[in-house]
Enzyme design. Structure first.
Site, PDB file in Angstrom:
ATOM      1  N   LYS A 145      84.462 -88.437  76.880  1.00 48.06           N
ATOM      2  CA  LYS A 145      83.110 -88.189  77.277  1.00 48.06           C
ATOM      3  C   LYS A 145      82.988 -89.214  78.584  1.00 48.06           C
ATOM      4  O   LYS A 145      82.247 -88.788  79.522  1.00 48.06           O
ATOM      5  CB  LYS A 145      82.129 -88.808  76.306  1.00 48.06           C
ATOM      6  CG  LYS A 145      80.350 -88.762  76.862  1.00 48.06           C
ATOM      7  CD  LYS A 145      79.683 -88.755  75.743  1.00 48.06           C
ATOM      8  CE  LYS A 145      78.104 -88.738  76.329  1.00 48.06           C
ATOM      9  NZ  LYS A 145      77.215 -88.662  75.390  1.00 48.06           N
ATOM     10  N   HIS A 288     107.617 -48.154  74.492  1.00 50.95           N
ATOM     11  CA  HIS A 288     106.235 -48.101  74.606  1.00 50.95           C
ATOM     12  C   HIS A 288     105.638 -48.330  73.320  1.00 50.95           C
ATOM     13  O   HIS A 288     104.783 -47.492  72.751  1.00 50.95           O
ATOM     14  CB  HIS A 288     105.711 -46.572  75.106  1.00 50.95           C
ATOM     15  CG  HIS A 288     105.891 -46.826  76.652  1.00 50.95           C
ATOM     16  ND1 HIS A 288     105.103 -46.735  77.741  1.00 50.95           N
ATOM     17  CD2 HIS A 288     107.311 -46.830  77.358  1.00 50.95           C
ATOM     18  CE1 HIS A 288     105.420 -46.860  78.925  1.00 50.95           C
ATOM     19  NE2 HIS A 288     106.873 -46.748  78.752  1.00 50.95           N
TER      20      HIS A 288
END
Ligand SMILES: NC(=O)c1ncn([C@@H]2O[C@H](COP(=O)(O)O)[C@@H](O)[C@H]2O)c1NC=O
Length: 535
Positions: A145, A288
């Site tokens: 922070k 596919h």
């Protein structure tokens, strides 16, 4: 408050060191000491620094409070946290530190207790709970922070960068921001693991449904791909940080070939799903996301995987061109030599016998992947807008409702009971059709698919496609349908092509018509009672 520019460095004069993973710590603290950095540290880390003959201030000397409760409280003290959290861009914070007699830290080096590893070791609840780090994440989050004033380092892999930064006069703001982002990933990942264990193991938030009240995931980018499904779509590969079933395709080792593409991954995943559905050595060839050939071969036959590959390829050699191949056993040299004759995009296997990789490398571009076996069962997810669907994987083992692939649990709907060999083919076809998408019709003979109909919006077209692909082979084949036939027209196409036995779930309101068509032709039909859609 003045905002520093991204290249302004903050010199590192004082560091707080509290690490569980002590890899690389000796070189780091030696380097920091030589650069004149004051070291403050917790129990085990301080002991290691002392053992190296380096000066170190113990946290308890700083706080005036002993580490206690078996280490549950060490750094949780205002003297530590004020030293980390003071925003030194603010005169008021600097003044307060002076008033309170707190010295600020410029660098925090910390990594957390091994919670995940402890859970994985099979430890009991108390031991796991004890490994939930409290003070570490507090320090890490505080420093992250306050990155405008403090640098936070959570990975030993960054220690060289720390020493380089110290020598350069400290980390720049941009570097501290980057380190802070890494630090929040470190604590967020940790908390996802803790929350998942709490909600799934320590307590059952699914209330018996198997679907927990909350699911967390962590994904680390492992590659940016050339493009996505199409060249105008960007794409990347992310690796799941959890891996309860062990590493998978995303963690595969690539031995050779061009970089994997998005479509390669999709097809390789489908190929593995198909190949690992069998106990015998199996080969699946995918295009596919649909199979253009699946075959198995008994272990009694020499080099079964090469036989299975040959037979899978024979199913539809036209479609197998440019296909993706998966095996559930190591690739033999003979199979590799066969594959090297055919244009193949990807081969993925749990291993390669001597000489197999070299034989495959005869093709410059083939991607050769090695990947641990795929476990059956578990869950599978699909993203939808605004959420995701989670379902249990489609398993077909004999103990599932309806008997799965055990023909002795099927119902003979019409015709003569099939011979052992025909039943074996039906069981193979029934299992294999589960790898086929949308209205699956799969014709099989001798443990190999010979005609596959897929991707149709009605079952009758899939029957036509399967029969057309099988050609004359249909006359010696059996057929499986992943769901019931709504009309007799589909089975009639199979019957007209010479198919001698059919397996399907049954359950249509027109079952009687379907059965009558088979009966009239003397074709055997079994009902399994279970359906296996795959979309
Ligand atoms: N409780 C605390 O105040 C506390 N402060 C730091 N730790 C952890 O203690 C570990 C280091 O301990 P040691 O230096 O004693 O080997 C680090 O993983 C750090 O995250 C703590 N431990 C757990 O919560």
């Amino acid at each position: 408050m003045s905002s520093p520019t991204s290249d302004v460095r903050i010199p590192i004069k004082r560091a707080l060191v509290s690490v569980y993973d002590k890899a690389g710590l000796d070189d780091l603290v030696h380097g920091l000491h030589q650069a004149g950095v004051e070291l403050v540290s917790t129990g085990g880390s301080a002991a290691l620094i002392e053992s190296l003959g380096l000066p170190v201030t113990k946290v308890e000397d700083l706080t005036g409070f002993p580490e206690c409760l078996d280490g549950r409280v060490k750094t949780l003290h205002p003297r530590v946290h004020a030293g980390i959290l003071a925003d030194r861009r603010l005169e008021s914070h600097v003044a307060q530190l002076e008033e309170l007699g707190v010295e600020p830290f410029d660098l925090v080096v910390s990594n957390l207790y091994p919670f995940t590893q402890t859970v994985a070791s099979g430890a009991g609840p108390d031991e796991c709970v004890e490994q939930i780090d409290i003070g570490g994440p507090s320090m890490v989050r505080a420093a992250a922070k306050n990155h405008p004033s403090v640098a936070i380092v959570t990975s030993p892999a960054s220690y060289d960068d720390v020493l380089a930064a110290v020598a350069a006069g400290g980390f720049t703001l941009a570097q501290r921001q980057r380190l802070a982002a890494e630090a929040f990933v470190h604590t967020a990942t940790y908390d996802v693991h803790v929350a998942s264990w709490m909600g799934n193991v320590l307590t059952d938030t699914s209330e018996g449904t198997g679907f927990p009240a909350w699911m967390g995931a962590t994904w680390d980018k492992s590659a940016v791909l050339r493009y996505g499904e199409n060249p105008h779509q960007g794409a990347a590969l992310y690796s799941n940080g959890f891996l309860p079933g062990g590493p998978g395709l995303a963690q595969a080792t690539q031995h050779h070939g061009k970089e994997m593409s998005y479509n390669n991954y999709v097809d390789a995943d489908a190929a593995r799903r198909a190949a690992y559905d069998f106990d015998d050595p199996a080969v699946a060839i995918i295009k596919h996301a649909n199979p253009c050939g699946i075959a198995i071969c008994s272990d009694d036959v020499p080099d079964p995987v090469s036989v299975a590959h040959r037979r899978a390829h024979e199913c539809d050699p036209v479609s197998a061109f440019g296909g993706v191949i998966a095996t559930n056993v190591p690739v033999s040299l003979a199979m590799a030599e066969q594959v090297a004759e055919i244009f193949t995009e990807v081969i993925v296997a749990p291993g390669y016998e001597d000489g197999a990789i070299e034989a495959l490398q005869a093709k410059k571009n083939i991607r050769i992947l090695e990947c641990p076996p795929l476990a059956r069962g578990g869950g599978e997810m699909r993203a939808i807008s605004g959420g995701l669907l989670l379902q249990a994987r489609d398993v077909i083992d004999a103990d599932v409702e309806g008997g799965g692939d055990d023909p002795s649990a099927w119902t003979l709907a019409t015709g003569e009971a099939a011979s052992e060999a025909v039943l074996a083919d039906l069981a193979f076809a029934w299992r294999a059709c589960r790898a086929v998408k949308s209205n699956a019709i799969l014709l099989a003979s001798g443990g190999a698919s010979v005609g596959v109909g897929m991707g149709q919006v009605n079952r009758v077209d899939s029957c036509r496609l399967a029969v057309e692909r099988a050609g004359e082979r249909a006359a010696h084949a059996v057929a499986a349908s992943d769901a019931f036939f709504p009309f007799a027209d589909g089975p009639q196409i199979l019957i007209d092509a010479g198919v001698k036995a059919i397996v399907q779930p049954g359950g249509s309101v027109r079952d009687a018509e379907v059965v009558a068509a088979c009966e009239a032709a003397g074709v055997t039909m079994y009902f399994t009672g279970t359906r296996h859609f795959f979309h």
